[in-house]
Design a protein around this motif. Structure first.
Motif, PDB file in Angstrom:
ATOM      1  N   THR A 175       0.935  14.652  -7.284  1.00 16.76           N
ATOM      2  CA  THR A 175       0.878  13.237  -7.657  1.00 16.76           C
ATOM      3  C   THR A 175       2.017  12.480  -6.997  1.00 16.76           C
ATOM      4  OG1 THR A 175      -0.117  13.777  -9.804  1.00 16.76           O
ATOM      5  CG2 THR A 175       0.876  11.591  -9.578  1.00 16.76           C
ATOM      6  N   ALA A 218       2.739   2.868 -10.171  1.00 13.00           N
ATOM      7  CA  ALA A 218       1.473   3.600 -10.113  1.00 13.00           C
ATOM      8  C   ALA A 218       1.680   5.082  -9.871  1.00 13.00           C
ATOM      9  CB  ALA A 218       0.581   3.016  -9.015  1.00 13.00           C
ATOM     10  N   THR A 221      -3.963   3.387   0.062  1.00 18.02           N
ATOM     11  CA  THR A 221      -4.441   2.825  -1.194  1.00 18.02           C
ATOM     12  C   THR A 221      -3.631   1.588  -1.547  1.00 18.02           C
ATOM     13  OG1 THR A 221      -5.157   4.973  -2.054  1.00 18.02           O
ATOM     14  CG2 THR A 221      -4.696   3.256  -3.671  1.00 18.02           C
ATOM     15  N   GLY A 240      -5.818   9.799  -2.713  1.00 20.07           N
ATOM     16  CA  GLY A 240      -5.377   8.414  -2.792  1.00 20.07           C
ATOM     17  C   GLY A 240      -5.896   7.691  -4.021  1.00 20.07           C
ATOM     18  N   ARG A 241      -6.565   8.402  -4.906  1.00 21.15           N
ATOM     19  CA  ARG A 241      -7.088   7.791  -6.127  1.00 21.15           C
ATOM     20  C   ARG A 241      -5.947   7.405  -7.070  1.00 21.15           C
ATOM     21  NH1 ARG A 241      -8.265   9.631 -11.272  1.00 21.15           N
ATOM     22  NH2 ARG A 241      -7.575  11.747 -10.680  1.00 21.15           N
ATOM     23  N   VAL A 242      -6.012   6.203  -7.613  1.00 20.48           N
ATOM     24  CA  VAL A 242      -5.004   5.747  -8.568  1.00 20.48           C
ATOM     25  C   VAL A 242      -5.280   6.381  -9.932  1.00 20.48           C
ATOM     26  CG1 VAL A 242      -4.007   3.770  -9.766  1.00 20.48           C
ATOM     27  CG2 VAL A 242      -4.592   3.592  -7.340  1.00 20.48           C
ATOM     28  N   VAL A 298      -0.521   8.137  -8.112  1.00 18.33           N
ATOM     29  CA  VAL A 298      -1.629   8.246  -7.167  1.00 18.33           C
ATOM     30  C   VAL A 298      -1.845   9.707  -6.808  1.00 18.33           C
ATOM     31  CG1 VAL A 298      -2.474   7.528  -4.893  1.00 18.33           C
ATOM     32  CG2 VAL A 298      -1.020   5.976  -6.221  1.00 18.33           C
ATOM     33  N   GLU A 299      -3.099  10.123  -6.723  1.00 15.73           N
ATOM     34  CA  GLU A 299      -3.429  11.493  -6.369  1.00 15.73           C
ATOM     35  C   GLU A 299      -3.159  11.724  -4.886  1.00 15.73           C
ATOM     36  OE1 GLU A 299      -6.929  14.050  -8.066  1.00 15.73           O
ATOM     37  OE2 GLU A 299      -7.638  12.998  -6.270  1.00 15.73           O
ATOM     38  N   LYS A 342       0.833  -1.199   0.000  1.00 12.83           N
ATOM     39  CA  LYS A 342       0.000   0.000   0.000  1.00 12.83           C
ATOM     40  C   LYS A 342       0.875   1.259   0.000  1.00 12.83           C
ATOM     41  CE  LYS A 342      -3.551  -2.298   2.803  1.00 12.83           C
ATOM     42  NZ  LYS A 342      -4.259  -2.304   4.108  1.00 12.83           N
ATOM     43  N   ILE A 366      -1.733  -0.737  -3.829  1.00 17.78           N
ATOM     44  CA  ILE A 366      -1.033  -0.653  -5.111  1.00 17.78           C
ATOM     45  C   ILE A 366      -0.792  -2.048  -5.683  1.00 17.78           C
ATOM     46  CG2 ILE A 366       1.085   0.114  -6.262  1.00 17.78           C
ATOM     47  CD1 ILE A 366      -0.725   2.383  -5.274  1.00 17.78           C
ATOM     48  N   TYR A 397       4.280   9.022  -7.094  1.00 12.52           N
ATOM     49  CA  TYR A 397       4.688   7.909  -7.950  1.00 12.52           C
ATOM     50  C   TYR A 397       5.369   6.864  -7.081  1.00 12.52           C
ATOM     51  CZ  TYR A 397       3.861  11.406 -11.553  1.00 12.52           C
ATOM     52  OH  TYR A 397       3.279  12.363 -12.341  1.00 12.52           O
ATOM     53  N   LYS A 413      -1.815   2.811 -13.678  1.00  8.98           N
ATOM     54  CA  LYS A 413      -0.948   1.715 -13.230  1.00  8.98           C
ATOM     55  C   LYS A 413      -0.286   1.075 -14.439  1.00  8.98           C
ATOM     56  CE  LYS A 413      -3.039  -0.083  -8.949  1.00  8.98           C
ATOM     57  NZ  LYS A 413      -3.608  -1.306  -8.324  1.00  8.98           N
TER      58      LYS A 413
END
Length: 418
Positions: free
Chosen positions: A278, A289, A251, A296-298, A291-292, A236, A253, A280, A301
């Motif tokens: 962002t 990935a 989140t 936490g939004r992906v 991720v915001e 995560k 991953i 990475y 990927k």
């Protein structure tokens, strides 16, 4: 019976030595170590010729303590306040002038058992027990050290004097990170701590889950934008509030798969990269990935597997995977721009950007320069003498377009890129 053979044995050794020397001279490109390697290892070790575009030059070099020997370590130099800070695993910590390599100050944190009046004398010929330094970082005009023994030490960046010391439960295997007066320290026990940078007082702790089997390393935390960003051994990425340590979000991953614990390893052992809101990150079992940060939004990927840090330069991400293949990707969408497999299985470090190139080190002490646009190998330099004992184990850093690298034996070298 045995004493009668000593003379013959001595003559035999001398004859074999002369024969070996002659063989090496005749072969030209062979080395003694080649005799003890199988064909697969030789194929990896023997570098293929390249079309060199320039010749890197060593500006200065300096031995710093004992290096990290053959232990796992992510110790690498840190540049701040116009000084270069370097540590070895045993306990040496030095500040250097990055232009000349001259020493500004030095400390030794090797452990000596108390021996009364003889203690200072014994240090003249004894090196003491290893302090097992695992991470070094610089912030707030201080140098922060973390050790595998759970010690966290703050030094004055200008003088090297100790500001404070504290002990936490768990091994520190990655550099701490500081922001807004909070030093974030991650440990191999799955516990992350927030310490006051001025006093070392514990402000908070956060305990995470730890799988039955994990990699030796841990993710280095990133303290920024009011949060502590870190990867976990459960695959995560998480953000904790910097002030309180409360979990803001996490989140997934990478998801465990496979029948055995070995197959189910999903560690994120890299330090997250934060840019423009962002994050990475990359996992050992094969997920890169974006991720915001806020939610936490992906965002996207891709399938790449690594335990080495990602490098961000402009709109490019540079990734070195578990087999030492090197990739460039567009950070905005994860589209692969090029790949380079010419250094496969050479235990290549993470990449560092310098001018129009990226540079990596390898298991035999070579530095390699790749063109940022094409991925072509354009230059190389033998820093470690083609010797695994002097391998380059951590990504170089770049100071004013000069590449600073360190070998396992503790040699620090500054190399110019024309």
């Amino acid at each position: 019976m045995f004493h009668n053979t000593c003379g013959r044995k001595g003559r035999l050794v001398r004859v074999m030595g002369m024969a070996l020397a002659a063989s090496v001279m005749l072969s030209g490109c062979s080395t003694v170590s080649d005799w003890f390697a199988d064909e697969e290892e030789l194929e990896i070790r023997r570098l293929k010729p390249i079309q060199s575009q320039f010749t890197p030059q060593v500006k200065w070099d300096k031995d710093i303590g004992d290096g990290v020997d053959h232990y796992f370590s992510r110790l690498r130099p840190v540049y701040a306040y116009e000084s270069l800070y370097v540590a070895d695993r045993h306990g040496s910590v030095v500040a250097l002038n990055p232009e000349t390599g001259d020493q500004l100050w030095a400390r030794d944190f090797a452990i000596f058992n108390g021996e009364g009046i003889w203690d200072s004398i014994s240090r003249l010929w004894r090196s003491g027990q290893s302090a097992r330094i695992g991470g070094i970082s610089v912030a707030d005009r201080m140098v922060f050290l973390g050790t595998e023994n759970g010690d966290v030490i703050a030094l004055d960046a200008e003088t090297g004097e100790t500001r404070w010391e504290t002990t936490i439960p768990g091994e520190v295997l990655a550099a701490p990170s500081a922001d807004e007066g909070i030093l974030v320290v991650n440990t191999g026990a799955g516990v992350m701590f927030g310490l006051d940078t001025r006093t070392g007082e514990q402000k908070w702790r956060h305990e995470g889950d730890t799988p039955p089997l994990t990699l030796r390393g841990i993710s280095g935390p990133v303290a920024a934008n009011g949060g502590a960003i870190v990867g976990t051994a459960t695959g995560k990425i998480q953000v904790n509030l910097l002030e309180t340590g409360v979990l803001a979000w996490e989140t997934v991953i990478a998801t465990p798969s496979g029948a055995t614990e070995l197959e189910r390893i999903v560690d994120i052992d890299t330090t997250p990269v934060l840019f423009g809101g962002t994050i990475y990150t990359i996992s050992y079992n094969g997920t890169l990935a974006a991720v915001e940060l806020r939610s936490g939004r992906v965002i996207w990927k891709r399938e790449y597997a690594s335990y080495r840090n990602i490098t961000l330069d402009g709109n490019n991400l540079f990734v070195v995977d578990n087999n030492s293949n090197i990739y460039a990707l567009d950070r905005r969408n994860g589209v692969e721009l090029w790949s380079q497999s010419g250094l496969k299985k050479r235990s290549v470090t993470a990449a560092s950007a310098v001018k129009d190139f990226v540079v990596v080190g390898d298991n035999w002490g070579f530095l390699h320069w790749l063109d940022k646009e094409t991925g072509n190998l354009v230059a190389r330099l033998d820093v470690g003498g083609d010797d695994e004992d002097d391998s380059i184990y951590a990504a170089p850093i770049v100071v004013d377009d000069v590449v600073i690298t360190v070998t396992r034996n503790g040699e620090v070298a500054a190399v110019t890129t024309p």
